[in-house]
Motif scaffolding. Structure first.
Motif, PDB file in Angstrom:
ATOM      1  N   TYR A   1       0.795  -1.227   0.000  1.00 39.46           N
ATOM      2  CA  TYR A   1       0.000   0.000   0.000  1.00 39.46           C
ATOM      3  C   TYR A   1       0.829   1.280   0.000  1.00 39.46           C
ATOM      4  CZ  TYR A   1      -3.221  -3.597   1.424  1.00 39.46           C
ATOM      5  OH  TYR A   1      -3.939  -4.763   1.479  1.00 39.46           O
ATOM      6  N   GLU A   2       2.107   1.175   0.277  1.00 41.71           N
ATOM      7  CA  GLU A   2       2.972   2.345   0.382  1.00 41.71           C
ATOM      8  C   GLU A   2       4.158   2.175  -0.561  1.00 41.71           C
ATOM      9  OE1 GLU A   2       4.403   5.622   0.694  1.00 41.71           O
ATOM     10  OE2 GLU A   2       2.809   5.409   2.190  1.00 41.71           O
ATOM     11  N   GLN A   3       4.436   3.192  -1.368  1.00 43.79           N
ATOM     12  CA  GLN A   3       5.516   3.110  -2.350  1.00 43.79           C
ATOM     13  C   GLN A   3       6.843   3.675  -1.851  1.00 43.79           C
ATOM     14  OE1 GLN A   3       5.096   1.293  -5.148  1.00 43.79           O
ATOM     15  NE2 GLN A   3       3.158   0.910  -4.096  1.00 43.79           N
ATOM     16  N   ASP A   4       6.832   4.421  -0.757  1.00 44.55           N
ATOM     17  CA  ASP A   4       8.027   5.083  -0.238  1.00 44.55           C
ATOM     18  C   ASP A   4       8.688   4.238   0.846  1.00 44.55           C
ATOM     19  OD1 ASP A   4       9.922   6.736   0.974  1.00 44.55           O
ATOM     20  OD2 ASP A   4       8.676   8.520   0.832  1.00 44.55           O
ATOM     21  N   ALA A   5       9.920   3.798   0.583  1.00 45.58           N
ATOM     22  CA  ALA A   5      10.656   2.953   1.524  1.00 45.58           C
ATOM     23  C   ALA A   5      10.839   3.643   2.876  1.00 45.58           C
ATOM     24  CB  ALA A   5      12.011   2.573   0.934  1.00 45.58           C
ATOM     25  N   GLU A   6      11.073   4.944   2.865  1.00 43.93           N
ATOM     26  CA  GLU A   6      11.278   5.666   4.127  1.00 43.93           C
ATOM     27  C   GLU A   6      10.010   5.678   4.979  1.00 43.93           C
ATOM     28  OE1 GLU A   6      12.510  10.088   5.739  1.00 43.93           O
ATOM     29  OE2 GLU A   6      13.380   9.375   3.843  1.00 43.93           O
ATOM     30  N   LYS A   7       8.864   5.880   4.361  1.00 44.40           N
ATOM     31  CA  LYS A   7       7.603   5.874   5.112  1.00 44.40           C
ATOM     32  C   LYS A   7       7.331   4.493   5.704  1.00 44.40           C
ATOM     33  CE  LYS A   7       5.292   9.680   2.746  1.00 44.40           C
ATOM     34  NZ  LYS A   7       4.192  10.070   1.855  1.00 44.40           N
ATOM     35  N   ILE A   8       7.627   3.449   4.938  1.00 44.73           N
ATOM     36  CA  ILE A   8       7.444   2.080   5.438  1.00 44.73           C
ATOM     37  C   ILE A   8       8.339   1.848   6.651  1.00 44.73           C
ATOM     38  CG2 ILE A   8       7.807  -0.368   4.925  1.00 44.73           C
ATOM     39  CD1 ILE A   8       7.024   0.299   1.997  1.00 44.73           C
ATOM     40  N   ALA A   9       9.618   2.212   6.539  1.00 44.49           N
ATOM     41  CA  ALA A   9      10.567   1.992   7.637  1.00 44.49           C
ATOM     42  C   ALA A   9      10.168   2.783   8.882  1.00 44.49           C
ATOM     43  CB  ALA A   9      11.979   2.365   7.194  1.00 44.49           C
ATOM     44  N   ARG A  10       9.799   4.037   8.704  1.00 43.98           N
ATOM     45  CA  ARG A  10       9.406   4.868   9.864  1.00 43.98           C
ATOM     46  C   ARG A  10       8.187   4.296  10.581  1.00 43.98           C
ATOM     47  NH1 ARG A  10      12.088   9.371  10.817  1.00 43.98           N
ATOM     48  NH2 ARG A  10      13.228  10.379   9.128  1.00 43.98           N
ATOM     49  N   ARG A  11       7.163   3.927   9.818  1.00 40.64           N
ATOM     50  CA  ARG A  11       5.947   3.404  10.462  1.00 40.64           C
ATOM     51  C   ARG A  11       6.214   2.058  11.113  1.00 40.64           C
ATOM     52  NH1 ARG A  11       2.640   3.800  13.935  1.00 40.64           N
ATOM     53  NH2 ARG A  11       0.696   2.691  13.720  1.00 40.64           N
ATOM     54  N   ALA A  12       7.025   1.216  10.480  1.00 41.58           N
ATOM     55  CA  ALA A  12       7.375  -0.082  11.070  1.00 41.58           C
ATOM     56  C   ALA A  12       8.126   0.103  12.385  1.00 41.58           C
ATOM     57  CB  ALA A  12       8.205  -0.899  10.084  1.00 41.58           C
ATOM     58  N   MET A  13       9.024   1.083  12.429  1.00 39.23           N
ATOM     59  CA  MET A  13       9.750   1.372  13.673  1.00 39.23           C
ATOM     60  C   MET A  13       8.800   1.895  14.751  1.00 39.23           C
ATOM     61  SD  MET A  13      12.891   0.435  13.448  1.00 39.23           S
ATOM     62  CE  MET A  13      13.463   1.238  14.942  1.00 39.23           C
ATOM     63  N   GLU A  14       7.834   2.711  14.353  1.00 34.53           N
ATOM     64  CA  GLU A  14       6.845   3.210  15.317  1.00 34.53           C
ATOM     65  C   GLU A  14       6.049   2.056  15.922  1.00 34.53           C
ATOM     66  OE1 GLU A  14       4.538   5.978  13.029  1.00 34.53           O
ATOM     67  OE2 GLU A  14       6.177   7.452  12.962  1.00 34.53           O
ATOM     68  N   VAL A  15       5.646   1.099  15.094  1.00 31.90           N
ATOM     69  CA  VAL A  15       4.907  -0.066  15.584  1.00 31.90           C
ATOM     70  C   VAL A  15       5.770  -0.864  16.556  1.00 31.90           C
ATOM     71  CG1 VAL A  15       3.892  -2.287  14.909  1.00 31.90           C
ATOM     72  CG2 VAL A  15       3.360  -0.216  13.600  1.00 31.90           C
ATOM     73  N   ALA A  16       7.024  -1.104  16.189  1.00 33.29           N
ATOM     74  CA  ALA A  16       7.922  -1.858  17.075  1.00 33.29           C
ATOM     75  C   ALA A  16       8.087  -1.144  18.415  1.00 33.29           C
ATOM     76  CB  ALA A  16       9.273  -2.067  16.408  1.00 33.29           C
ATOM     77  N   ALA A  17       8.216   0.177  18.396  1.00 40.69           N
ATOM     78  CA  ALA A  17       8.376   0.949  19.633  1.00 40.69           C
ATOM     79  C   ALA A  17       7.132   0.865  20.511  1.00 40.69           C
ATOM     80  CB  ALA A  17       8.701   2.401  19.315  1.00 40.69           C
ATOM     81  N   GLU A  18       5.968   0.741  19.893  1.00 40.80           N
ATOM     82  CA  GLU A  18       4.722   0.631  20.654  1.00 40.80           C
ATOM     83  C   GLU A  18       4.574  -0.741  21.313  1.00 40.80           C
ATOM     84  OE1 GLU A  18       1.648   1.527  17.837  1.00 40.80           O
ATOM     85  OE2 GLU A  18       2.281   3.620  17.635  1.00 40.80           O
ATOM     86  N   VAL A  19       5.187  -1.773  20.734  1.00 41.80           N
ATOM     87  CA  VAL A  19       4.975  -3.141  21.197  1.00 41.80           C
ATOM     88  C   VAL A  19       6.151  -3.693  22.005  1.00 41.80           C
ATOM     89  CG1 VAL A  19       4.476  -5.490  20.434  1.00 41.80           C
ATOM     90  CG2 VAL A  19       3.485  -3.567  19.202  1.00 41.80           C
ATOM     91  N   CYS A  20       7.371  -3.395  21.609  1.00 41.29           N
ATOM     92  CA  CYS A  20       8.571  -3.969  22.238  1.00 41.29           C
ATOM     93  C   CYS A  20       9.099  -3.031  23.327  1.00 41.29           C
ATOM     94  CB  CYS A  20       9.652  -4.211  21.189  1.00 41.29           C
ATOM     95  SG  CYS A  20      11.201  -4.844  21.870  1.00 41.29           S
TER      96      CYS A  20
END
Length: 195
Positions: A164-183
């Motif tokens: 759903y997202e074409q920008d690698a930076e946006k994918i990485a940032r949101r994935a890191m945000e999710v990890a920070a919320e859970v781990c």
């Protein structure tokens, strides 16, 4: 932590990494490596703003290294590996894949290096690789890789976002945000480098 259990796990390549999340994403000609800033000792946050993602190798026209490396594991071990990778890049004229393979060989066979406890994600304009102390040089499927205690959370989030997202930076940032919320061993102070 039961030291005998940890030593046994470490000897079999099953080191339970606590204290970081690193993700690499390659998409549409752009490569991003991002990492959090938390350094933990047991249940205590020792430092919230460590830089676990760095540029290495020959410099580009902007004065930045042409290789990005991120680490999960013991800090001193990671700096040793950064230095070794930098030497291999110099030895093999900046060819990341060749330098990574040679580092992985040394890491697996050298008596001193074999005891280093870390994992690395390394990338340049052409490659995204995961390096392990078992001698592995892995190129991830679909251009997404993650390591560390929050790695599976970040990897899952990035794979879910990828269609759903074409920008690698946006994918990485949101994935890191999710990890920070859970781990609990990952924070939201993200260092991100792009090639």
């Amino acid at each position: 932590m039961d030291e005998s259990r940890y030593s046994h796990a470490s000897a079999h390549g099953l080191v339970p990494w606590h204290g970081t999340t690193i993700i690499g994403v390659r998409k549409n000609g752009k490569t991003v490596v991002a990492g959090d800033g938390q350094v933990s000792m047991g249940n205590t946050v020792m430092k919230p703003n460590a830089r676990k993602v760095r540029r290495l190798g020959a410099k580009d026209e902007n004065g930045n290294g042409k290789v990005i490396a991120g680490f999960a594991g013991a800090t001193a071990d990671a700096f040793t590996l950064f230095e070794r990778l930098e030497n291999k890049l110099e030895q093999y004229s900046g060819q990341l894949l060749r330098a990574a393979v040679e580092l992985a060989k040394d890491w697996r066979t050298d008596k001193y290096l074999r005891n280093l406890e870390a994992l690395m994600i390394v990338a340049d304009a052409e490659s995204l690789l995961v390096l392990t102390g078992n001698g592995d040089v892995l190129e991830p499927e679909a251009g997404i890789a993650a390591i560390g205690s929050g790695g599976n959370y970040a990897l899952s989030a990035a794979r879910a976002l990828d269609p759903y997202e074409q920008d690698a930076e946006k994918i990485a940032r949101r994935a890191m945000e999710v990890a920070a919320e859970v781990c609990v061993f990952t924070n939201d102070r993200i260092t991100l480098e792009t090639i």
